[in-house]
Design an enzyme around this catalytic site. Structure first.
Site, PDB file in Angstrom:
ATOM      1  N   ARG A 100       0.930  -0.939  -0.035  1.00 15.32           N
ATOM      2  CA  ARG A 100       0.017  -0.123   0.144  1.00 15.32           C
ATOM      3  C   ARG A 100       0.866   1.368  -0.020  1.00 15.32           C
ATOM      4  O   ARG A 100       1.895   1.417   0.931  1.00 15.32           O
ATOM      5  CB  ARG A 100      -0.688  -0.162   1.249  1.00 15.32           C
ATOM      6  CG  ARG A 100      -1.590   1.186   1.318  1.00 15.32           C
ATOM      7  CD  ARG A 100      -2.762   1.143   2.585  1.00 15.32           C
ATOM      8  NE  ARG A 100      -3.914   0.448   1.796  1.00 15.32           N
ATOM      9  CZ  ARG A 100      -5.290   0.666   2.518  1.00 15.32           C
ATOM     10  NH1 ARG A 100      -5.252   1.276   3.496  1.00 15.32           N
ATOM     11  NH2 ARG A 100      -6.178  -0.133   1.716  1.00 15.32           N
ATOM     12  N   HIS A 127      -7.582   0.890  -6.380  1.00 14.03           N
ATOM     13  CA  HIS A 127      -7.715   0.163  -5.181  1.00 14.03           C
ATOM     14  C   HIS A 127      -8.218  -1.359  -5.755  1.00 14.03           C
ATOM     15  O   HIS A 127      -9.388  -1.350  -5.262  1.00 14.03           O
ATOM     16  CB  HIS A 127      -8.472   0.839  -3.981  1.00 14.03           C
ATOM     17  CG  HIS A 127      -8.573   0.421  -2.859  1.00 14.03           C
ATOM     18  ND1 HIS A 127      -7.669  -1.155  -2.431  1.00 14.03           N
ATOM     19  CD2 HIS A 127      -9.112   0.239  -1.620  1.00 14.03           C
ATOM     20  CE1 HIS A 127      -7.675  -1.367  -1.089  1.00 14.03           C
ATOM     21  NE2 HIS A 127      -8.647  -0.673  -0.747  1.00 14.03           N
ATOM     22  N   GLN A 130     -10.075  -3.728  -3.336  1.00 14.46           N
ATOM     23  CA  GLN A 130     -11.302  -3.430  -2.956  1.00 14.46           C
ATOM     24  C   GLN A 130     -12.608  -3.530  -4.006  1.00 14.46           C
ATOM     25  O   GLN A 130     -13.515  -4.138  -3.578  1.00 14.46           O
ATOM     26  CB  GLN A 130     -11.234  -1.781  -2.557  1.00 14.46           C
ATOM     27  CG  GLN A 130     -12.497  -1.236  -2.331  1.00 14.46           C
ATOM     28  CD  GLN A 130     -13.051  -1.558  -1.016  1.00 14.46           C
ATOM     29  OE1 GLN A 130     -12.189  -1.781   0.383  1.00 14.46           O
ATOM     30  NE2 GLN A 130     -14.195  -2.194  -0.734  1.00 14.46           N
ATOM     31  N   ASP A 218     -17.259   7.456  -1.342  1.00 12.21           N
ATOM     32  CA  ASP A 218     -16.226   7.258  -0.638  1.00 12.21           C
ATOM     33  C   ASP A 218     -15.824   8.800  -0.072  1.00 12.21           C
ATOM     34  O   ASP A 218     -16.408   9.572  -0.361  1.00 12.21           O
ATOM     35  CB  ASP A 218     -14.947   6.594  -1.405  1.00 12.21           C
ATOM     36  CG  ASP A 218     -13.542   6.540  -0.788  1.00 12.21           C
ATOM     37  OD1 ASP A 218     -13.668   6.420   0.611  1.00 12.21           O
ATOM     38  OD2 ASP A 218     -12.461   6.354  -1.466  1.00 12.21           O
ATOM     39  N   CYS A 258     -16.578   1.633   0.531  1.00 10.05           N
ATOM     40  CA  CYS A 258     -15.431   0.708   0.942  1.00 10.05           C
ATOM     41  C   CYS A 258     -14.838   0.885   2.263  1.00 10.05           C
ATOM     42  O   CYS A 258     -14.189  -0.042   2.764  1.00 10.05           O
ATOM     43  CB  CYS A 258     -14.049   1.331  -0.032  1.00 10.05           C
ATOM     44  SG  CYS A 258     -13.361   2.888   0.295  1.00 10.05           S
ATOM     45  N   ARG A 286     -13.562  -8.893   1.309  1.00  8.29           N
ATOM     46  CA  ARG A 286     -12.236  -8.676   0.947  1.00  8.29           C
ATOM     47  C   ARG A 286     -11.289  -9.780   1.122  1.00  8.29           C
ATOM     48  O   ARG A 286     -10.601  -9.931   0.386  1.00  8.29           O
ATOM     49  CB  ARG A 286     -11.822  -7.428   1.902  1.00  8.29           C
ATOM     50  CG  ARG A 286     -12.282  -6.277   1.608  1.00  8.29           C
ATOM     51  CD  ARG A 286     -11.868  -5.362   0.233  1.00  8.29           C
ATOM     52  NE  ARG A 286     -10.580  -5.452   0.155  1.00  8.29           N
ATOM     53  CZ  ARG A 286      -9.779  -4.186   0.824  1.00  8.29           C
ATOM     54  NH1 ARG A 286     -10.356  -3.522   1.462  1.00  8.29           N
ATOM     55  NH2 ARG A 286      -8.230  -4.214   0.506  1.00  8.29           N
TER      56      ARG A 286
HETATM   57  N1   CP Z   1     -11.268  -0.178   2.373  1.00  9.97           N
HETATM   58  C1   CP Z   1     -10.153  -0.310   2.955  1.00  9.97           C
HETATM   59  O1   CP Z   1      -9.119  -0.560   2.088  1.00  9.97           O
HETATM   60  O2   CP Z   1      -9.721  -0.085   4.306  1.00  9.97           O
HETATM   61  P1   CP Z   1      -8.588   0.175   5.059  1.00  9.97           P
HETATM   62  O3   CP Z   1      -8.063   1.296   4.571  1.00  9.97           O
HETATM   63  O4   CP Z   1      -9.133  -0.186   6.381  1.00  9.97           O
HETATM   64  O5   CP Z   1      -7.662  -1.090   4.546  1.00  9.97           O
HETATM   65  N1  NVA Z   2     -10.072   6.614  -1.109  1.00 11.77           N
HETATM   66  C1  NVA Z   2      -9.804   6.193   0.242  1.00 11.77           C
HETATM   67  C2  NVA Z   2      -9.899   4.924   0.325  1.00 11.77           C
HETATM   68  C3  NVA Z   2      -9.283   4.199   1.677  1.00 11.77           C
HETATM   69  C4  NVA Z   2      -9.671   2.566   1.546  1.00 11.77           C
HETATM   70  C5  NVA Z   2      -8.220   6.571   0.480  1.00 11.77           C
HETATM   71  O1  NVA Z   2      -7.318   6.561  -0.277  1.00 11.77           O
HETATM   72  O2  NVA Z   2      -8.041   7.140   1.458  1.00 11.77           O
END
Ligand code: CP
Ligand code: NVA
Length: 300
Positions: A100, A127, A130, A218, A258, A286
């Site tokens: 990540r 993502h 997701q 989101d 998400c 997930r």
């Molecule tokens: N939806 C998602 O990826 O959540 P986290 O940031 O908690 O991993």
């Molecule tokens: N768009 C959000 C998704 C988190 C799972 C972020 O990148 O913070």
């Protein structure tokens, strides 16, 4: 030979469908494989996470593997050791990386210099884990995607980008509504439309939601955009998914997010907690989908 999972399109249309079917089998408990036995996966997380971290951790353990969780703060990444060096070191110890990070070019560097598979656990641009999980959540209810209309209300962020990509792989219609200045990048949008996606973009949430079977949103400020938060709160006024907005959707429409969510900003508490909400099924899925992704990556 190493197989990476960076984008949904890496799977191909057949592969993407197979992931959903495999995730269904795994969820039903028909998977007892120990494919990752004897393998160690490192998870490099340069941003916070609850769901992705936990679901990958559980998935890897259930598949018989070992994992190591690493952040910049507790490794030399935080002291500017180049990624290309880190990638080569990791490849001497571990069998794969779940990452990540910020810009997608950071994943590309790990892929280029490492010699073990890399799995995208979120970047600024996408993502895919997701959205594959979300597609599975839809597939469980309505396996034929062709007549479906999916709405996206809010920022054209990483999750929205993966939805656009998904629309080029699965035959649903995607209707996005974002405030001006926050609409999708034109080049990216054109790329997916050329690849066959049916996507329309407007700045009217009502237009996107009218007749939709699934309504997605989101946060207004993603990780890394914290300093823009106030400015975005102004720009996104009118983009909250409320019960009134959901009433415009198709009968029986479902609300998706998400998570994590900011109640009172992009969605009301009433919608989050209401009957149409399938947010915790999304979170659960997930795990199942990531097991199917790990199987795709490591059975090569
Ligand atoms: N939806 C998602 O990826 O959540 P986290 O940031 O908690 O991993
Ligand atoms: N768009 C959000 C998704 C988190 C799972 C972020 O990148 O913070």
């Amino acid at each position: 030979m190493s197989r990476n999972f960076i984008h949904i399109r890496d799977l191909g249309p057949e592969g993407a469908r197979r992931i959903l079917a495999r995730a269904g089998e795994m969820k039903a408990g028909r998977y007892r494989g120990r494919l990752l036995e004897g393998r160690t996966i490192v998870m490099i997380f340069e941003k916070s996470s609850t769901r992705t971290r936990l679901s990958f951790d559980v998935a890897i353990r259930q598949m018989g593997g070992q994992l190591i969780f690493m952040t910049p703060a507790e490794s030399q990444l935080g002291r500017s050791e180049p990624l290309r060096d880190t990638a080569r070191v990791i490849s001497r110890y571990c069998d794969g990386m779940v990452v990540r990070t910020f810009g997608e070019e950071r994943l590309a560097e790990l892929v280029q210099y490492g010699s073990v598979p890399v799995v995208n656990a979120l970047t600024d641009e996408g993502h895919p884990c997701q959205v594959l999980g979300d597609l599975f959540t839809i597939y469980e209810r309505t396996p034929d995607f062709s007549g479906l209309r999916v709405a996206w209300v809010g920022d054209s962020n990483n999750v929205a980008c993966s939805w656009m990509e998904a629309a080029s792989v699965f035959p649903f219609e995607l209707r996005l509504a974002s405030p001006s200045g926050y609409t999708p990048d034109k080049e990216r949008l054109d790329f997916y439309i050329r690849a066959g996606a049916r996507i329309s973009v407007s700045s009217d949430p009502r237009l996107a939601v009218a007749g939709a079977h699934y309504v997605n949103t989101d946060v207004w400020a993603s990780m890394g955009q914290e300093r823009e938060r106030q400015e975005r709160e102004q720009a996104f006024k009118g983009f909250c998914v409320s019960a009134e907005l959901m009433a415009l959707a198709a009968p029986g429409a479902k609300f998706m997010h998400c998570l994590p969510a900011h109640r009172g900003e992009e969605v009301t508490d009433e919608v989050m907690e209401g009957e149409s909400s399938i947010i915790f099924d999304q979170a659960e899925n997930r795990l199942h989908v990531q097991k199917a992704i790990l199987e795709w990556v490591f059975s090569e």
